[in-house]
Design an enzyme around this catalytic site. Structure first.
Site, PDB file in Angstrom:
ATOM      1  N   HIS A 235       0.837  -1.209   0.000  1.00 34.89           N
ATOM      2  CA  HIS A 235       0.000   0.000   0.000  1.00 34.89           C
ATOM      3  C   HIS A 235       0.869   1.254   0.000  1.00 34.89           C
ATOM      4  O   HIS A 235       2.069   1.217   0.312  1.00 34.89           O
ATOM      5  CB  HIS A 235      -0.961   0.005   1.189  1.00 34.89           C
ATOM      6  CG  HIS A 235      -0.289  -0.060   2.538  1.00 34.89           C
ATOM      7  ND1 HIS A 235       0.397   1.014   3.087  1.00 34.89           N
ATOM      8  CD2 HIS A 235      -0.197  -1.066   3.447  1.00 34.89           C
ATOM      9  CE1 HIS A 235       0.866   0.674   4.265  1.00 34.89           C
ATOM     10  NE2 HIS A 235       0.527  -0.587   4.517  1.00 34.89           N
ATOM     11  N   CYS A 251       3.428  -5.226   6.187  1.00 35.36           N
ATOM     12  CA  CYS A 251       3.073  -4.774   4.843  1.00 35.36           C
ATOM     13  C   CYS A 251       4.260  -4.077   4.173  1.00 35.36           C
ATOM     14  O   CYS A 251       5.215  -3.670   4.831  1.00 35.36           O
ATOM     15  CB  CYS A 251       1.892  -3.823   4.893  1.00 35.36           C
ATOM     16  SG  CYS A 251       0.327  -4.639   5.330  1.00 35.36           S
TER      17      CYS A 251
END
Length: 276
Positions: A235, A251
């Site tokens: 992201h 992440c």
């Protein structure tokens, strides 16, 4: 007489003198060479192991759950391109080996997102796929009950250099410096894939969707309670100071412009490989 003697001397060394009144002797017949008959080529019979009927109460792979019993990915650190994926046409029984035991159903959708999984192995009548919701595990499915999807793209994340590389058809397209998981909550190593995309909430994500991966935290207890059932993602991140560091919950954090490009270019099922 002298002419005949001379003629005989000139040609005697080249050919015998032939009297035209005497017919030539017949040449002896030559034996025909033996005919070689090639041995018939016997092709080995391909044995296709049958898939046993799955139990009616077989569990279904979900976003938060994948049952055990599946074998480890034998090539989990391979960065070789994967060019084909499959999408189940219906609930698809997944086995622990060709002709083995059915361990779970792979559904055609998870949370409304079409399930597209990379094909990473083949045996007669069977294909091996990477599984969602579990790390570095594969399952075997019969070569029916699904449709094929081509894959062109691959993302390689190198934790040691904090770099994400995008390849298309095996050719490097672009690379970015990114943030990865911290020492306590590392980005899981090995091969996984893009499961789908999801919306994000909060300005820290620069208003861009995230790519959700098939991988989950290796140690669910190490992350905050609200993230223990979550998947690893790729992201955008609003602060450039994070890039080049190991600071996330697992992440991969991208510059916003890079995330926008990935959202345009990377299809579900695309391989993602995390290496040290």
């Amino acid at each position: 007489m002298g002419v005949l003697v001379l003629a005989s001397c000139l040609f005697g060394g080249l050919a015998e003198v032939i009297d035209p009144a005497v017919p030539p002797a017949s040449a002896p017949a030559l034996a025909a060479p033996p005919v070689s008959v090639p041995a018939p080529v016997v092709k080995p019979r391909t044995v296709v192991l049958r898939a046993a009927a799955p139990p009616k109460d077989l569990p279904v792979i979900k976003y938060r759950y994948a049952p055990g019993g599946f074998p480890a990915d034998p090539d989990s650190t391979s960065a070789a391109p994967v060019t084909e994926a499959l999408h189940p046409s219906r609930r698809l029984a997944v086995y622990d080996k060709p002709g083995g035991t059915a361990r779970a159903y792979l559904p055609p959708h998870i949370r409304g997102v079409p399930v597209i999984v990379p094909i990473v192995g083949r045996q007669p009548g069977w294909v091996a796929v990477l599984l969602p919701s579990v790390n570095r595990r594969i399952g075997w499915v019969p070569a029916r009950g699904w449709t094929s999807r081509p894959l062109r793209d691959q993302l390689v994340v190198r934790r040691g250099t904090h770099e994400l590389v995008w390849l298309r058809d095996g050719v490097r397209q672009k690379a970015w410096t990114v943030a990865i998981g911290s020492k306590r909550t590392p980005t899981p190593l090995g091969r996984t894939f893009v499961l789908g995309r999801t919306g994000t909430h909060g300005s820290v994500y620069a208003g861009l969707d995230a790519l959700v991966l098939g991988a989950v935290p290796d140690d669910r207890e190490s992350v905050a309670p609200g993230l223990r059932d979550a998947h690893t993602g790729i992201h955008a991140w609003h602060r450039a100071s994070a890039f080049g560091r190991s600071v996330s919950n697992g992440c991969v954090r991208m510059p916003p412009a890079a995330q926008s490009e990935l959202l345009r270019e990377i299809a579900p099922g695309s391989l993602v490989v995390v290496l040290d």
